[in-house]
Design a protein around this motif. Structure first.
Motif, PDB file in Angstrom:
ATOM      1  N   VAL A  67       3.019   9.100  10.243  1.00  0.00           N
ATOM      2  CA  VAL A  67       1.700   9.737  10.197  1.00  0.00           C
ATOM      3  C   VAL A  67       1.134   9.437   8.819  1.00  0.00           C
ATOM      4  N   ALA A  68       0.049   8.659   8.756  1.00  0.00           N
ATOM      5  CA  ALA A  68      -0.399   8.139   7.467  1.00  0.00           C
ATOM      6  C   ALA A  68      -1.913   8.005   7.421  1.00  0.00           C
ATOM      7  N   PRO A  69      -2.505   8.246   6.249  1.00  0.00           N
ATOM      8  CA  PRO A  69      -3.922   7.921   6.074  1.00  0.00           C
ATOM      9  C   PRO A  69      -4.084   6.412   5.940  1.00  0.00           C
ATOM     10  N   VAL A  70      -5.235   5.893   6.372  1.00  0.00           N
ATOM     11  CA  VAL A  70      -5.437   4.452   6.371  1.00  0.00           C
ATOM     12  C   VAL A  70      -6.894   4.143   6.070  1.00  0.00           C
ATOM     13  N   LYS A  71      -7.116   3.035   5.398  1.00  0.00           N
ATOM     14  CA  LYS A  71      -8.459   2.486   5.236  1.00  0.00           C
ATOM     15  C   LYS A  71      -8.379   0.981   5.478  1.00  0.00           C
ATOM     16  N   GLU A  72      -9.512   0.423   5.845  1.00  0.00           N
ATOM     17  CA  GLU A  72      -9.597  -0.977   6.212  1.00  0.00           C
ATOM     18  C   GLU A  72     -10.552  -1.699   5.277  1.00  0.00           C
ATOM     19  N   TYR A  73     -10.157  -2.885   4.837  1.00  0.00           N
ATOM     20  CA  TYR A  73     -10.978  -3.669   3.914  1.00  0.00           C
ATOM     21  C   TYR A  73     -11.135  -5.087   4.463  1.00  0.00           C
ATOM     22  N   GLN A  74     -12.371  -5.574   4.424  1.00  0.00           N
ATOM     23  CA  GLN A  74     -12.658  -6.923   4.914  1.00  0.00           C
ATOM     24  C   GLN A  74     -13.190  -7.787   3.787  1.00  0.00           C
ATOM     25  N   ALA A  94       0.624   9.416 -11.403  1.00  0.00           N
ATOM     26  CA  ALA A  94       1.862   9.582 -12.166  1.00  0.00           C
ATOM     27  C   ALA A  94       2.732  10.685 -11.587  1.00  0.00           C
ATOM     28  N   LYS A  95       4.045  10.477 -11.697  1.00  0.00           N
ATOM     29  CA  LYS A  95       5.067  11.466 -11.345  1.00  0.00           C
ATOM     30  C   LYS A  95       5.038  11.863  -9.873  1.00  0.00           C
ATOM     31  N   ILE A  96       4.530  10.957  -9.028  1.00  0.00           N
ATOM     32  CA  ILE A  96       4.538  11.154  -7.578  1.00  0.00           C
ATOM     33  C   ILE A  96       5.041   9.855  -6.954  1.00  0.00           C
ATOM     34  N   ALA A  97       6.036   9.960  -6.088  1.00  0.00           N
ATOM     35  CA  ALA A  97       6.540   8.769  -5.409  1.00  0.00           C
ATOM     36  C   ALA A  97       5.534   8.350  -4.336  1.00  0.00           C
ATOM     37  N   ASN A  98       5.076   7.107  -4.418  1.00  0.00           N
ATOM     38  CA  ASN A  98       4.059   6.606  -3.494  1.00  0.00           C
ATOM     39  C   ASN A  98       4.562   5.347  -2.792  1.00  0.00           C
ATOM     40  N   TYR A  99       4.201   5.248  -1.503  1.00  0.00           N
ATOM     41  CA  TYR A  99       4.666   4.138  -0.673  1.00  0.00           C
ATOM     42  C   TYR A  99       3.494   3.622   0.167  1.00  0.00           C
ATOM     43  N   TYR A 100       3.507   2.301   0.426  1.00  0.00           N
ATOM     44  CA  TYR A 100       2.379   1.664   1.092  1.00  0.00           C
ATOM     45  C   TYR A 100       2.883   0.675   2.134  1.00  0.00           C
ATOM     46  N   MET A 101       2.097   0.522   3.212  1.00  0.00           N
ATOM     47  CA  MET A 101       2.365  -0.494   4.223  1.00  0.00           C
ATOM     48  C   MET A 101       1.048  -1.167   4.567  1.00  0.00           C
ATOM     49  N   TYR A 102       1.084  -2.503   4.670  1.00  0.00           N
ATOM     50  CA  TYR A 102      -0.127  -3.286   4.939  1.00  0.00           C
ATOM     51  C   TYR A 102       0.033  -4.102   6.221  1.00  0.00           C
ATOM     52  N   THR A 103      -1.060  -4.137   7.007  1.00  0.00           N
ATOM     53  CA  THR A 103      -1.146  -5.076   8.123  1.00  0.00           C
ATOM     54  C   THR A 103      -2.386  -5.934   7.918  1.00  0.00           C
ATOM     55  N   LEU A 104      -2.378  -7.133   8.510  1.00  0.00           N
ATOM     56  CA  LEU A 104      -3.436  -8.097   8.230  1.00  0.00           C
ATOM     57  C   LEU A 104      -3.917  -8.752   9.522  1.00  0.00           C
ATOM     58  N   ALA A 136      -1.408  11.907   0.879  1.00  0.00           N
ATOM     59  CA  ALA A 136      -2.823  11.708   0.554  1.00  0.00           C
ATOM     60  C   ALA A 136      -3.092  10.215   0.375  1.00  0.00           C
ATOM     61  N   TYR A 137      -4.337   9.810   0.641  1.00  0.00           N
ATOM     62  CA  TYR A 137      -4.700   8.414   0.439  1.00  0.00           C
ATOM     63  C   TYR A 137      -5.005   8.170  -1.033  1.00  0.00           C
ATOM     64  N   ILE A 138      -4.562   7.031  -1.545  1.00  0.00           N
ATOM     65  CA  ILE A 138      -4.824   6.635  -2.931  1.00  0.00           C
ATOM     66  C   ILE A 138      -5.881   5.545  -2.905  1.00  0.00           C
ATOM     67  N   ASN A 139      -7.032   5.834  -3.462  1.00  0.00           N
ATOM     68  CA  ASN A 139      -8.184   4.948  -3.333  1.00  0.00           C
ATOM     69  C   ASN A 139      -8.027   3.642  -4.099  1.00  0.00           C
ATOM     70  N   ILE A 140      -8.577   2.590  -3.512  1.00  0.00           N
ATOM     71  CA  ILE A 140      -8.653   1.286  -4.156  1.00  0.00           C
ATOM     72  C   ILE A 140      -9.874   1.257  -5.081  1.00  0.00           C
ATOM     73  N   ALA A 154      -3.748  15.677   9.434  1.00  0.00           N
ATOM     74  CA  ALA A 154      -4.277  16.179   8.165  1.00  0.00           C
ATOM     75  C   ALA A 154      -3.277  15.940   7.048  1.00  0.00           C
ATOM     76  N   VAL A 155      -3.800  15.677   5.861  1.00  0.00           N
ATOM     77  CA  VAL A 155      -2.965  15.432   4.684  1.00  0.00           C
ATOM     78  C   VAL A 155      -2.096  16.653   4.382  1.00  0.00           C
ATOM     79  N   GLY A 156      -0.838  16.403   4.073  1.00  0.00           N
ATOM     80  CA  GLY A 156       0.078  17.460   3.661  1.00  0.00           C
ATOM     81  C   GLY A 156       0.826  18.122   4.793  1.00  0.00           C
ATOM     82  N   ARG A 157       0.415  17.896   6.030  1.00  0.00           N
ATOM     83  CA  ARG A 157       1.114  18.518   7.153  1.00  0.00           C
ATOM     84  C   ARG A 157       2.311  17.680   7.597  1.00  0.00           C
TER      85      ARG A 157
END
Length: 259
Positions: free
Chosen positions: A248-255, A153-163, A123-127, A99-102
């Protein structure tokens, strides 16, 4: 650049646990070091953690499965999740959706050695939009998936991508942060420069919104393995000299299909 009307296929998929994540880490180590590959996500209730031991760098296989480990995850609400070994060093819990935030703490016991790490799920940041573009690099043309979004804004955000290309295994693609574009409209460009892409290829990208520890691990991997002749090991976020990482991360998949 290709027009948006030519993007034949675009999906956003949340439930894809049947597709196992495979990332070639190219780890260099003396034999016997414990390797923990623990990428947990909210894609489903099934979570997998692999525990292995590294072997000599000139061996045919990069690691051997550990089948007698004790693997648990505990959250900051004192809920415990036990992972059972199934096969080939994979430990699985089939009723655990983060769960987000835990904050989650991983503990792994291997032959009287104890390994620990913690990760808080962002939290997930939507595309907002996705499309395919062409870029020329060093005289060669490459296709990229472009993912556009508004950075909070004013929140440190980080992303990782796999393909994944044409349904094959997922491989690490890149990491990103908002260090220089906090609060702005942002586009990330994802591709595979080591494999040729062409018209008709189906590209599937998984986008993880990760915490800072996970970002540093994969950013270190990206820096030492993709840009140097002598790859090194990224700094693990797991204690006691282990290799690997815990996330531990939220994830979404795009094709998308290259038309």
């Amino acid at each position: 650049m290709l027009s948006k009307s030519s993007y034949i296929l675009l999906y956003s998929i949340l439930l894809f646990s049947a597709c196992e994540e495979k990332v070639d880490l190219n780890l260099n180590a003396d034999s016997g070091r414990v390797v923990i590959d623990a990428q947990l996500s909210d894609a489903s209730n099934i979570q997998r953690i692999r525990v292995s031991q590294s072997v000599a760098i000139d061996a045919e296989m990069g690691s051997t499965a550990v089948k007698n480990a004790i693997v648990t995850v505990k959250d900051n609400l004192n809920q415990n999740y036990l992972f059972q070994h199934e096969k080939d060093g994979y430990y699985i819990n089939r009723n655990f959706k983060p769960a987000v935030g835990r904050k989650y703490t991983l503990r792994v016991g291997v032959n009287k050695q104890q390994f620990e790490s913690s990760s808080t799920m962002p939290a997930y940041i939507n595309i907002e939009t996705t499309h395919i573009i062409e870029k020329e690099i060093a005289g060669k043309t490459y296709f990229f998936i472009a993912l556009a979004f508004k950075d909070p804004a004013k929140i440190a955000n980080y992303y990782m991508y796999t393909l994944s290309i044409n349904g094959k295994e997922f491989r690490f693609a890149s990491t990103e942060s908002d260090q220089f574009n906090d609060g702005l409209q942002v586009t990330h460009y994802i591709s595979e420069l080591e494999r040729s892409l062409s018209h008709g290829d189906k590209l599937t990208v998984r986008r993880y919104c990760v915490d800072v520890g996970t970002f540093h691990y994969w950013n270190g991997y990206q820096s030492t393995n993709l840009s140097t002749a002598a790859p090194g090991n990224p700094k693990s976020n797991i204690s006691n000299n282990a290799l690997g990482y815990f996330s531990v991360a939220p994830v979404k998949e795009y094709q998308l299909l290259i038309p």
